[in-house]
Design a protein around this motif. Structure first.
Motif, PDB file in Angstrom:
ATOM      1  N   UNK A   1       0.827  -1.202   0.000  1.00 43.43           N
ATOM      2  CA  UNK A   1       0.000   0.000   0.000  1.00 43.43           C
ATOM      3  C   UNK A   1       0.865   1.258   0.000  1.00 43.43           C
ATOM      4  N   UNK A   2       0.407   2.256  -0.726  1.00 45.12           N
ATOM      5  CA  UNK A   2       0.930   3.597  -0.520  1.00 45.12           C
ATOM      6  C   UNK A   2       0.255   4.153   0.725  1.00 45.12           C
ATOM      7  N   UNK A   3       1.028   4.826   1.573  1.00 41.41           N
ATOM      8  CA  UNK A   3       0.499   5.363   2.816  1.00 41.41           C
ATOM      9  C   UNK A   3       0.669   6.879   2.793  1.00 41.41           C
ATOM     10  N   UNK A   4      -0.457   7.588   2.723  1.00 39.48           N
ATOM     11  CA  UNK A   4      -0.441   9.050   2.662  1.00 39.48           C
ATOM     12  C   UNK A   4      -0.884   9.607   4.009  1.00 39.48           C
ATOM     13  N   UNK A   5      -0.046  10.393   4.708  1.00 42.59           N
ATOM     14  CA  UNK A   5      -0.443  10.950   6.008  1.00 42.59           C
ATOM     15  C   UNK A   5      -1.734  11.746   5.894  1.00 42.59           C
ATOM     16  N   UNK A   6      -2.584  11.627   6.926  1.00 38.23           N
ATOM     17  CA  UNK A   6      -3.880  12.316   6.917  1.00 38.23           C
ATOM     18  C   UNK A   6      -3.716  13.813   6.740  1.00 38.23           C
ATOM     19  N   UNK A   7      -2.689  14.391   7.365  1.00 38.83           N
ATOM     20  CA  UNK A   7      -2.506  15.831   7.247  1.00 38.83           C
ATOM     21  C   UNK A   7      -2.197  16.235   5.806  1.00 38.83           C
ATOM     22  N   UNK A   8      -1.411  15.432   5.108  1.00 42.32           N
ATOM     23  CA  UNK A   8      -1.126  15.713   3.697  1.00 42.32           C
ATOM     24  C   UNK A   8      -2.384  15.558   2.856  1.00 42.32           C
ATOM     25  N   UNK A   9      -3.202  14.544   3.198  1.00 41.68           N
ATOM     26  CA  UNK A   9      -4.473  14.330   2.497  1.00 41.68           C
ATOM     27  C   UNK A   9      -5.398  15.532   2.683  1.00 41.68           C
ATOM     28  N   UNK A  10      -5.513  16.008   3.912  1.00 44.38           N
ATOM     29  CA  UNK A  10      -6.400  17.139   4.188  1.00 44.38           C
ATOM     30  C   UNK A  10      -5.893  18.423   3.522  1.00 44.38           C
ATOM     31  N   UNK A  11      -4.574  18.561   3.404  1.00 43.65           N
ATOM     32  CA  UNK A  11      -4.020  19.723   2.705  1.00 43.65           C
ATOM     33  C   UNK A  11      -4.422  19.706   1.230  1.00 43.65           C
ATOM     34  N   UNK A  12      -4.360  18.520   0.607  1.00 41.92           N
ATOM     35  CA  UNK A  12      -4.804  18.388  -0.785  1.00 41.92           C
ATOM     36  C   UNK A  12      -6.296  18.724  -0.905  1.00 41.92           C
ATOM     37  N   UNK A  13      -7.073  18.312   0.069  1.00 44.46           N
ATOM     38  CA  UNK A  13      -8.507  18.621   0.076  1.00 44.46           C
ATOM     39  C   UNK A  13      -8.721  20.129   0.090  1.00 44.46           C
ATOM     40  N   UNK A  14      -7.905  20.829   0.874  1.00 41.13           N
ATOM     41  CA  UNK A  14      -8.059  22.288   0.993  1.00 41.13           C
ATOM     42  C   UNK A  14      -7.592  23.000  -0.270  1.00 41.13           C
ATOM     43  N   UNK A  15      -6.508  22.513  -0.857  1.00 46.74           N
ATOM     44  CA  UNK A  15      -5.895  23.211  -1.991  1.00 46.74           C
ATOM     45  C   UNK A  15      -6.551  22.891  -3.332  1.00 46.74           C
ATOM     46  N   UNK A  16      -7.251  21.772  -3.427  1.00 47.08           N
ATOM     47  CA  UNK A  16      -7.815  21.352  -4.710  1.00 47.08           C
ATOM     48  C   UNK A  16      -9.299  21.013  -4.544  1.00 47.08           C
ATOM     49  N   UNK A  17     -10.212  21.922  -4.920  1.00 45.51           N
ATOM     50  CA  UNK A  17     -11.656  21.696  -4.751  1.00 45.51           C
ATOM     51  C   UNK A  17     -12.167  20.458  -5.486  1.00 45.51           C
ATOM     52  N   UNK A  18     -11.637  20.174  -6.694  1.00 43.84           N
ATOM     53  CA  UNK A  18     -12.091  18.995  -7.431  1.00 43.84           C
ATOM     54  C   UNK A  18     -11.711  17.704  -6.710  1.00 43.84           C
ATOM     55  N   UNK A  19     -10.515  17.696  -6.147  1.00 44.77           N
ATOM     56  CA  UNK A  19     -10.058  16.547  -5.364  1.00 44.77           C
ATOM     57  C   UNK A  19     -10.953  16.363  -4.140  1.00 44.77           C
ATOM     58  N   UNK A  20     -11.258  17.452  -3.475  1.00 42.61           N
ATOM     59  CA  UNK A  20     -12.114  17.395  -2.290  1.00 42.61           C
ATOM     60  C   UNK A  20     -13.520  16.926  -2.641  1.00 42.61           C
TER      61      UNK A  20
END
Length: 596
Positions: A98-117
């Motif tokens: 598995x690729x393991x993406x830290x939750x904080x990095x995931x939430x940052x992507x959610x904030x920075x990219x509306x389509x991703x969110x």
């Protein structure tokens, strides 16, 4: 190994190059042996897992209940990213990377990219829209009526003479005028003036209100061009008035639509309306399949395609009706279509499903030769005979209104599997031609007959549970050498279940999506469930259409191979089938089917 991260898989395809690099910089690789637990219930969640290889099972640890299985490119635990802790257990069923993406990095992507969110925050309906292709024609079909596509309306007094009106058209290079007379507005075209002056030999000083048509069809400024096209096709006209509120804003001409639409749907509509023989009508009908493929390939959404095809099919059948039945009978009977055509949900042509409702003073024998001719016309237009002979050339489907009402009452009272099948056939009547009030009275009697019949409605709804939802015990799509029957596994349960609820509530609308909307207004569905159910049904239709087009336009093909679908479509299909499964559970509770 991070170069194997699949950025083509939604929602990671929405990330910018910089965001993709940030994700790779913060992502680790984790190995899990077969049987190893990745997450436990109640455990704090601090990362998102994206499977590179292997299989992970989500389960309820105490009850042993399995919720889902995840494999390559799947991600979990999404809920835990927002709740902070895990609700279920996750166990590797085989060696898993598995690729393991830290939750904080995931939430940052959610904030920075509306389509991703949006992909994570939306439900099935939202995800389906996110993954739908964005094509220019699709956007254009949704273009709204504004000053750029309408021409100014010149309003003249009804007492204006024919000569004066003709000069106005010539001077201002107009095709039509609006005539104001006795508080009403009417349409006056150059053709009207020509016919009045030449064919009717009216004097040049005759007032134009005698030539104008005061049955003015109008649209609102801001409405879709597509809807204006639909009105023109339905009313057999080539222009509509455009209003802004109650004020006249201009005129929209068919020629303007011809110059802007890149499909030939409007040309086809005109060919149908102007056909003078069944051969000319057949030539027009033969291009329907190409129209569907053109619209689909250009990214036009399926509900719009269905709406357009329902209108064009209706025009074809209405014209065939006019060819087959003498004018003196048109006000003494009504032609209605049933099944998917009655629900306006047919895209590619399938077999005929239709019936006639006769006035009570008209004997079925009087119309039999014309009914047989009509069925032959439809076959000539590409609609094959119905295997069950639900057609107007079958006397069982041609009855006086009183006889139909007696028949409907009998089917309801018998409450047998055969009568359930008959009720399912006639539960979606859609008027095509003749006298519409006969179909309205037919439907009104049907709804009154089933009202309060709880046992009948329960057994009728139980038909939606006849076919197993094609999901494995572990919640994945069930594989079969014959492929997945999307009609039995997805479409039929939704259509039949919604139909039962609509009959129970006395809903006269026959289209399934409209029935869902109206049942939501009646609080039978929660808005979220209604959105998911509508999106699931639309997805099933979409996948079936793509499969049928791939097989040369075979409108009878109902099977698809999930293994051939892109990964995101398989995800959507799996989600949609779970929506169907939950809907079936709702039917069981609502109609108390388990107690039968």
């Amino acid at each position: 190994m991070q170069d194997q991260f699949n950025f083509a898989h939604p929602p990671f395809d929405t990330l910018t190059p910089e965001q993709r690099q940030d994700l790779l910089d913060q992502t680790d690789i984790a190995y899990f042996a077969r049987g190893e637990t990745l997450l436990e219930p109640g455990q704090l969640v601090d990362c998102l897992y994206i499977i590179l290889k292997g299989v992970v099972e989500e389960r309820h640890t105490e009850r042993g209940e399995v919720f889902a299985q995840y494999t390559t490119d799947d991600l979990f635990d999404i809920r835990g990213q927002f709740d902070g802790e895990c609700r279920h257990g996750y166990v590797a069923l085989e060696e898993t990377l598995c690729f393991v993406l830290p939750t904080q990095a995931f939430l940052t992507l959610m904030t920075d990219n509306p389509d991703f969110a949006a992909w994570f925050q939306q439900d099935l309906k939202g995800r389906q829209q996110t993954t739908a292709p964005r094509k220019n024609l699709s956007e254009f079909i949704l273009t709204r009526i504004d000053n750029s596509n309408i021409q100014p309306a010149m309003v003249i007094d009804g007492q204006t003479s024919i000569l004066q009106a003709t000069r106005l058209l010539k001077t201002h290079h107009l095709e039509s005028l609006i005539v104001a007379h006795d508080g009403s507005f009417g349409m006056l075209t150059g053709t009207d003036l020509l016919y009045g002056a030449v064919l009717d030999a009216l004097p040049a000083g005759e007032p134009v209100h005698v030539l104008a048509s005061f049955n003015l069809v109008s649209v609102q400024k801001g409405d879709f061009l597509f809807n204006a096209l639909m009105l023109m096709v339905q009313h057999k006209i080539e222009r509509v008035a455009v209003k802004e509120g109650e004020q006249l804003a201009g005129i929209l001409e068919m020629t303007q639509l011809l110059s802007q639409f890149s499909t030939h749907s409007q040309v086809l509509g005109l060919r149908i309306l102007r056909a003078e023989t069944i051969d000319e009508l057949a030539e027009a009908a033969a291009t329907l399949g190409m129209l569907v493929e053109n619209l689909h390939n250009n990214g036009v959404r399926l509900p719009f395609i269905m709406k357009l095809l329902a209108s064009l099919n209706g025009q074809l059948m209405r014209k065939a009706f006019e060819f087959a039945f003498p004018p003196e009978l048109h006000d003494r009977l009504a032609l209605m279509v049933l099944g998917s055509e009655g629900r306006c949900e047919q895209v590619l042509k399938t077999d005929q499903d239709n019936a006639l409702v006769l006035d009570n003073d008209l004997a079925p024998g009087e119309v039999r030769p014309y009914a047989e001719q009509f069925s032959r016309h439809l076959e000539r237009l590409g609609y094959p005979p119905c295997p069950g002979r639900v057609m107007v050339n079958n006397p069982d489907w041609v009855r006086r209104l009183d006889d139909w009402q007696h028949c409907l009452t009998g089917w309801v009272r018998r409450n047998t599997p055969d009568s359930h099948m008959q009720l399912a056939i006639i539960a979606d009547p859609h008027f095509i031609a003749g006298r519409e009030s006969l179909v309205r009275r037919f439907q009104k009697h049907l709804l009154a007959a089933v009202k309060g019949r709880e046992l009948l409605l329960s057994e009728f709804a139980a038909q939606a549970l006849r076919f197993h939802t094609p999901l494995t015990f572990f919640g994945d799509i069930k594989q079969s050498d014959k492929g997945l029957d999307i009609k039995r596994g997805g479409i039929f349960p939704v259509v039949q279940g919604v139909r039962a609820l609509a009959l129970e509530q006395g809903v006269t609308e026959t289209n399934t999506l409209e029935r869902i909307r109206l049942l939501t207004d009646l609080r039978i569905f929660e808005p979220e469930q209604a959105d998911n159910l509508s999106a699931a049904l639309t997805l099933f239709w979409q996948l079936r259409l793509e499969q049928q087009l791939a097989r040369g336009g075979d409108g009878l093909s109902q099977r698809l191979d999930p293994a051939r679908l892109p990964r995101h479509q398989r995800d959507l299909l799996r989600h949609a089938l779970h929506v169907v499964k939950k809907f079936k559970q709702k039917l069981e509770v609502h109609f108390q089917i388990r107690s039968l």
